[in-house]
Scaffold this motif. Structure first.
Motif, PDB file in Angstrom:
ATOM      1  N   PHE A 159      34.624  21.694  -6.644  1.00 41.41           N
ATOM      2  CA  PHE A 159      34.094  20.610  -5.529  1.00 41.41           C
ATOM      3  C   PHE A 159      33.336  20.991  -4.426  1.00 41.41           C
ATOM      4  O   PHE A 159      32.330  20.674  -4.309  1.00 41.41           O
ATOM      5  N   ALA A 160      33.670  22.438  -3.864  1.00 44.83           N
ATOM      6  CA  ALA A 160      32.762  22.999  -3.087  1.00 44.83           C
ATOM      7  C   ALA A 160      31.525  23.409  -3.180  1.00 44.83           C
ATOM      8  O   ALA A 160      30.578  23.100  -2.677  1.00 44.83           O
ATOM      9  N   ILE A 161      31.216  23.614  -4.522  1.00 50.69           N
ATOM     10  CA  ILE A 161      29.721  23.994  -5.076  1.00 50.69           C
ATOM     11  C   ILE A 161      29.179  22.939  -5.148  1.00 50.69           C
ATOM     12  O   ILE A 161      27.922  22.892  -4.719  1.00 50.69           O
ATOM     13  N   ARG A 162      29.638  21.798  -5.618  1.00 53.33           N
ATOM     14  CA  ARG A 162      28.865  20.638  -5.723  1.00 53.33           C
ATOM     15  C   ARG A 162      28.624  20.028  -4.294  1.00 53.33           C
ATOM     16  O   ARG A 162      27.186  19.406  -4.132  1.00 53.33           O
ATOM     17  N   ALA A 163      29.206  20.262  -3.286  1.00 49.60           N
ATOM     18  CA  ALA A 163      29.096  19.686  -1.838  1.00 49.60           C
ATOM     19  C   ALA A 163      28.056  20.992  -1.484  1.00 49.60           C
ATOM     20  O   ALA A 163      27.085  20.273  -0.635  1.00 49.60           O
ATOM     21  N   LEU A 164      28.088  21.860  -1.646  1.00 49.67           N
ATOM     22  CA  LEU A 164      27.179  23.022  -1.005  1.00 49.67           C
ATOM     23  C   LEU A 164      25.827  22.684  -1.663  1.00 49.67           C
ATOM     24  O   LEU A 164      24.713  22.508  -1.099  1.00 49.67           O
ATOM     25  N   SER A 165      25.567  22.537  -2.792  1.00 49.55           N
ATOM     26  CA  SER A 165      24.392  22.015  -3.590  1.00 49.55           C
ATOM     27  C   SER A 165      23.646  20.870  -2.876  1.00 49.55           C
ATOM     28  O   SER A 165      22.690  20.739  -2.847  1.00 49.55           O
ATOM     29  N   ALA A 166      24.523  19.868  -2.806  1.00 44.83           N
ATOM     30  CA  ALA A 166      24.134  18.550  -2.310  1.00 44.83           C
ATOM     31  C   ALA A 166      23.534  18.644  -1.160  1.00 44.83           C
ATOM     32  O   ALA A 166      22.673  18.241  -0.485  1.00 44.83           O
ATOM     33  N   SER A 167      24.176  19.299  -0.022  1.00 46.24           N
ATOM     34  CA  SER A 167      24.060  19.729   1.467  1.00 46.24           C
ATOM     35  C   SER A 167      22.535  20.620   1.260  1.00 46.24           C
ATOM     36  O   SER A 167      21.775  20.048   2.222  1.00 46.24           O
ATOM     37  N   LEU A 168      22.333  21.389   0.581  1.00 51.79           N
ATOM     38  CA  LEU A 168      21.217  22.351   0.492  1.00 51.79           C
ATOM     39  C   LEU A 168      20.132  21.366  -0.063  1.00 51.79           C
ATOM     40  O   LEU A 168      18.949  21.639   0.572  1.00 51.79           O
ATOM     41  N   ARG A 169      20.473  20.522  -0.920  1.00 49.04           N
ATOM     42  CA  ARG A 169      19.218  19.914  -1.531  1.00 49.04           C
ATOM     43  C   ARG A 169      18.724  19.053  -0.134  1.00 49.04           C
ATOM     44  O   ARG A 169      17.554  18.861  -0.164  1.00 49.04           O
ATOM     45  N   GLN A 170      19.481  18.459   0.360  1.00 44.97           N
ATOM     46  CA  GLN A 170      19.243  17.493   1.390  1.00 44.97           C
ATOM     47  C   GLN A 170      18.256  18.275   2.605  1.00 44.97           C
ATOM     48  O   GLN A 170      17.385  17.667   2.964  1.00 44.97           O
ATOM     49  N   GLU A 171      19.066  19.476   2.896  1.00 46.61           N
ATOM     50  CA  GLU A 171      18.191  20.236   3.970  1.00 46.61           C
ATOM     51  C   GLU A 171      16.878  20.613   3.569  1.00 46.61           C
ATOM     52  O   GLU A 171      15.572  20.627   4.270  1.00 46.61           O
ATOM     53  N   LEU A 172      16.792  21.239   2.316  1.00 43.72           N
ATOM     54  CA  LEU A 172      15.522  21.654   1.792  1.00 43.72           C
ATOM     55  C   LEU A 172      14.358  20.558   1.576  1.00 43.72           C
ATOM     56  O   LEU A 172      13.146  20.420   1.902  1.00 43.72           O
ATOM     57  N   ARG A 173      14.950  19.212   1.449  1.00 41.85           N
ATOM     58  CA  ARG A 173      13.909  17.932   1.191  1.00 41.85           C
ATOM     59  C   ARG A 173      13.338  17.791   2.760  1.00 41.85           C
ATOM     60  O   ARG A 173      12.378  17.307   2.736  1.00 41.85           O
TER      61      ARG A 173
END
Length: 240
Positions: A159-173
């Motif tokens: 679950f944490a990996i999915r959260a990390l990925s989503a947060s990173l994607r938002q930041e990079l966008r």
């Protein structure tokens, strides 16, 4: 991005999904950088990749050590001049009733499965940003969507990996980069789904990912990040 001649770093490459991923990339003509703790097992995977006519670099790595992961990135860049894809895959697990599972085992799972991905992402992103293109893959699991009993630490980590990925994607966008996520799951290599880069509208993402599903032979359930479309490079488990 083209897979042929790409440079792909894979953690947890000595067995399981990591090994399968390395061989799938090798089949597509990519050079692979293989990382895990067991050098002998990595050498066997490297030999299988070499039989497919590609270069394979073995770098024994403990992903819980950020210095070791940074060294992995340097070795890859020094050998091949760039990193096109970084696959965070190394993972361990522990089974047992929650109250009977030793705390040190829970901490170990979270250290490898979560902090290992953090170390990998922090190492990979500067290379991808400098190049102006590339893909970061965080391998999750169906238990990162639907939990199960007796593997509490592993479920928390996924679950944490999915959260990390989503947060990173938002930041990079927010900085002009684009990315999309495919639902992580277990699947046979013959029926893969990949995440693609490119259009960022929901409809465009769904259409593009369907096309990638038909084309791809890479069995990597993942979240991905890439540079913004149009940017170009200026330079031309923890498996046992």
């Amino acid at each position: 991005m083209r897979v042929r001649d790409a440079v792909v770093v894979i953690t947890g490459a000595s067995s399981g999904i990591g090994r399968a991923t390395a061989l799938a990339f090798a089949d597509k003509g990519a050079a692979v950088v293989l990382a895990a703790r067991r050098e002998e097992a990595l050498a066997e995977v490297a030999a299988e990749c070499a039989q497919r006519g590609v270069q394979a670099l073995v770098v024994p790595t403990d992903v819980t050590d950020p210095v070791a992961v940074e060294a992995l990135g340097r070795r890859a860049a020094e050998r091949f001049g760039r990193i096109d894809v970084w696959v965070n895959n190394a993972a361990v697990t522990v089974f047992g009733p929650f109250e009977e599972t030793p705390l040190q085992d829970i901490r170990r799972v979270l250290d490898v499965n979560v902090m290992g991905y953090v170390h990998g992402a922090r190492t990979a992103l500067p290379y991808l940003r400098e190049q102006g293109q590339g893909v970061l893959v965080n391998v999750s699991s169906i238990v990162g969507v639907v939990s199960q009993p007796y593997t509490h630490a592993y479920v928390m980590a996924k679950f944490a990996i999915r959260a990390l990925s989503a947060s990173l994607r938002q930041e990079l966008r927010l900085t002009g980069r684009a990315g999309c996520t495919s639902a992580p799951s277990y699947r046979r290599p013959s029926t893969p789904r990949c995440s693609s880069t490119g259009p960022t509208t929901p409809v465009a993402r769904r259409s593009r990912c369907r096309r990638c599903t038909r084309r791809s032979a890479l069995p990597v359930p993942s979240s991905t990040w890439s540079a913004a479309p149009g940017e170009r490079s200026s330079s031309g488990r923890q498996g046992g």
